[in-house]
Design a protein around this motif. Structure first.
Motif, mmCIF file in Angstrom:
data_model
loop_
_atom_site.group_PDB
_atom_site.id
_atom_site.type_symbol
_atom_site.label_atom_id
_atom_site.label_comp_id
_atom_site.label_asym_id
_atom_site.label_seq_id
_atom_site.Cartn_x
_atom_site.Cartn_y
_atom_site.Cartn_z
ATOM 1 N N UNK A 117 31.648 47.219 34.321
ATOM 2 C CA UNK A 117 31.057 47.837 33.135
ATOM 3 C C UNK A 117 31.512 46.994 31.952
ATOM 4 N N UNK A 118 30.609 46.163 31.436
ATOM 5 C CA UNK A 118 30.951 45.259 30.338
ATOM 6 C C UNK A 118 30.642 45.931 29.004
ATOM 7 N N UNK A 119 31.631 46.008 28.135
ATOM 8 C CA UNK A 119 31.454 46.629 26.827
ATOM 9 C C UNK A 119 31.769 45.605 25.747
ATOM 10 N N UNK A 120 31.323 45.886 24.530
ATOM 11 C CA UNK A 120 31.548 44.989 23.410
ATOM 12 C C UNK A 120 32.151 45.766 22.254
ATOM 13 N N UNK A 121 33.434 45.553 22.029
ATOM 14 C CA UNK A 121 34.116 46.138 20.885
ATOM 15 C C UNK A 121 34.115 45.128 19.744
ATOM 16 N N UNK A 122 34.647 45.528 18.573
ATOM 17 C CA UNK A 122 34.493 44.646 17.423
ATOM 18 C C UNK A 122 35.450 43.466 17.440
ATOM 19 N N UNK A 123 36.749 43.737 17.415
ATOM 20 C CA UNK A 123 37.711 42.648 17.318
ATOM 21 C C UNK A 123 38.867 42.881 18.278
ATOM 22 N N UNK A 124 39.808 41.927 18.301
ATOM 23 C CA UNK A 124 40.912 42.009 19.248
ATOM 24 C C UNK A 124 41.790 43.230 19.002
ATOM 25 N N UNK A 125 42.005 43.583 17.737
ATOM 26 C CA UNK A 125 42.840 44.752 17.440
ATOM 27 C C UNK A 125 42.251 46.018 18.044
ATOM 28 N N UNK A 126 40.938 46.195 17.887
ATOM 29 C CA UNK A 126 40.254 47.354 18.458
ATOM 30 C C UNK A 126 40.323 47.325 19.980
ATOM 31 N N UNK A 127 40.120 46.139 20.553
ATOM 32 C CA UNK A 127 40.115 46.004 22.003
ATOM 33 C C UNK A 127 41.501 46.266 22.595
ATOM 34 N N UNK A 128 42.531 45.714 21.969
ATOM 35 C CA UNK A 128 43.898 45.924 22.462
ATOM 36 C C UNK A 128 44.270 47.401 22.390
ATOM 37 N N UNK A 129 43.872 48.068 21.304
ATOM 38 C CA UNK A 129 44.137 49.502 21.187
ATOM 39 C C UNK A 129 43.427 50.276 22.291
ATOM 40 N N UNK A 130 42.223 49.845 22.663
ATOM 41 C CA UNK A 130 41.476 50.516 23.725
ATOM 42 C C UNK A 130 42.136 50.299 25.079
ATOM 43 N N UNK A 131 42.679 49.100 25.317
ATOM 44 C CA UNK A 131 43.415 48.844 26.555
ATOM 45 C C UNK A 131 44.644 49.743 26.617
ATOM 46 N N UNK A 132 45.341 49.828 25.496
ATOM 47 C CA UNK A 132 46.563 50.639 25.448
ATOM 48 C C UNK A 132 46.251 52.116 25.669
ATOM 49 N N UNK A 133 45.108 52.581 25.141
ATOM 50 C CA UNK A 133 44.726 53.982 25.284
ATOM 51 C C UNK A 133 44.133 54.295 26.651
ATOM 52 N N UNK A 134 43.739 53.261 27.396
ATOM 53 C CA UNK A 134 43.165 53.467 28.715
ATOM 54 C C UNK A 134 41.669 53.670 28.724
ATOM 55 N N UNK A 135 41.002 53.471 27.585
ATOM 56 C CA UNK A 135 39.548 53.644 27.557
ATOM 57 C C UNK A 135 38.816 52.424 28.110
ATOM 58 N N UNK A 136 39.504 51.284 28.209
ATOM 59 C CA UNK A 136 38.985 50.130 28.928
ATOM 60 C C UNK A 136 40.114 49.588 29.801
ATOM 61 N N UNK A 137 39.750 48.832 30.830
ATOM 62 C CA UNK A 137 40.764 48.287 31.736
ATOM 63 C C UNK A 137 41.327 46.963 31.236
ATOM 64 N N UNK A 138 40.509 46.190 30.535
ATOM 65 C CA UNK A 138 40.959 44.878 30.085
ATOM 66 C C UNK A 138 40.042 44.371 28.989
ATOM 67 N N UNK A 139 40.489 43.329 28.325
ATOM 68 C CA UNK A 139 39.663 42.637 27.350
ATOM 69 C C UNK A 139 39.919 41.150 27.486
ATOM 70 N N UNK A 140 38.932 40.337 27.141
ATOM 71 C CA UNK A 140 39.104 38.884 27.122
ATOM 72 C C UNK A 140 38.961 38.449 25.671
ATOM 73 N N UNK A 141 40.068 38.090 25.054
ATOM 74 C CA UNK A 141 40.113 37.798 23.623
ATOM 75 C C UNK A 141 41.112 36.682 23.335
ATOM 76 N N UNK A 142 41.038 36.135 22.133
ATOM 77 C CA UNK A 142 42.114 35.285 21.634
ATOM 78 C C UNK A 142 43.236 36.200 21.162
ATOM 79 N N UNK A 143 44.443 35.955 21.648
ATOM 80 C CA UNK A 143 45.600 36.783 21.304
ATOM 81 C C UNK A 143 46.365 36.092 20.184
ATOM 82 N N UNK A 144 46.330 36.672 19.009
ATOM 83 C CA UNK A 144 46.937 36.037 17.834
ATOM 84 C C UNK A 144 48.319 36.576 17.509
#
Length: 315
Positions: A117-144
């Protein structure tokens, strides 16, 4: 409603006897009778007509049967939705035409049995928060920045950055250019948003090589950008090597490699260490297996892009 009693009712209907139902369910015949009696009391009707040869559903029992079966199916679907491997692996990517999405499509071709299930969030901060909350399993982003405790990341792709120009641009005929040669040229990137990981990357790139990147104009999407670049003799933009876009009819766009050094955009897989989804392990193994043994000698990426797996602590 007690689903054990519902399952018992369906089993008695299937077997036609309380005794056989008790054997299948692994409980006593007395327990079967008690469950059916409790269910009949809750529903206010008799479900079975008992006879010497067994039990057959009454008219009310026949009416209740399809609904009982649906209840048991709903129970199974609910359990499967949270059972490890029973649901689709949910992974965030920045855009459907960019490199992370290409990595996921490649993984799905290699592992067609893993639902994605491929989803598109806005930025890395939003995506990392979603991983931490468990609403997504992973994200592929630049980690700054340092990741929150409990999250992990591994670099999975260093994507070369290319220059995109129209046919009338002075550099259109070049086989390659160095980043330093771009000083003084108009580079247009209207999608840079302060605070995002891609803005951090290109801001650092511009500072490193003395480039001027114009991001003040409104971001109208990909097609207006391609229109403007294709029709200009001075505008250019940056694109990732794996980025795919539809070339408008009549547009002659040129991708020009950057060399000495080649800027690479650092894509990392980010996940929660406690996530036990088997598809996540398969994705991580697939992405790390495709990494080159070593980076090319002449590449550049920002200092914050640390290569490799790194468990980190912090906020």
């Amino acid at each position: 409603m007690d689903l054990k009693a519902v399952r018992t009712f369906v089993t008695v209907v299937d077997t036609g006897q309380f005794q056989e139902a008790s054997a299948l369910l692994g409980i006593t015949q007395q327990a079967v009778s008690k469950r059916i009696a409790a269910l009949e009391k809750e529903l206010g009707v008799r479900l079975f007509a008992r006879a010497a040869r067994g039990a057959r559903p009454t008219i009310d029992g026949q009416a209740f049967l399809p609904h009982a079966q649906e209840l048991l199916l709903a129970e199974e679907r609910a359990l499967a939705s949270v059972r490890p491997g029973g649901r689709a692996l949910r992974v965030d990517v920045l855009g459907a035409r960019l490199a992370p999405a290409a990595l996921l499509r490649e993984f799905h071709e290699a592992q067609p049995g893993t639902a994605l299930d491929m989803v598109t969030l806005f930025d890395a901060s939003t995506a990392v928060a979603a991983v931490r909350a468990g609403s997504i399993d992973a994200t592929i982003r630049a980690v700054t920045t340092r990741l929150p405790e409990g999250l992990r990341s591994v670099r999975v792709l260093d994507e070369p950055v290319q220059l995109l120009t129209g046919a009338r641009h002075p550099l259109a005929g070049a086989r390659s250019v160095t980043p330093a040669q771009l000083a003084g040229y108009r580079i247009w990137m209207p999608g840079l948003v302060d605070g995002t990981e891609w803005a951090a990357y290109y801001t650092t790139l511009a500072a490193e090589f003395g480039l001027t990147i114009n991001s003040v104009v409104p971001d109208s999407g990909g097609e207006p950008l391609l229109d403007a670049v294709a029709g200009s003799d001075s505008l250019a933009t940056f694109v990732g090597e794996l980025a795919r876009f539809s070339r408008p009819a009549g547009h002659d766009l040129r991708r020009i490699p950057l060399v000495d050094p080649t800027p690479v955009y650092p894509h990392s897989l980010v996940w929660a260490a406690a996530n036990a989804h088997p598809g996540l392990a398969a994705l991580r193994d697939h992405l790390t297996a495709r990494l080159p043994a070593r980076l090319a000698a002449r590449t550049w990426t920002p200092a914050w892009a640390v290569r490799g797996v790194f468990p980190v602590r912090g906020t």
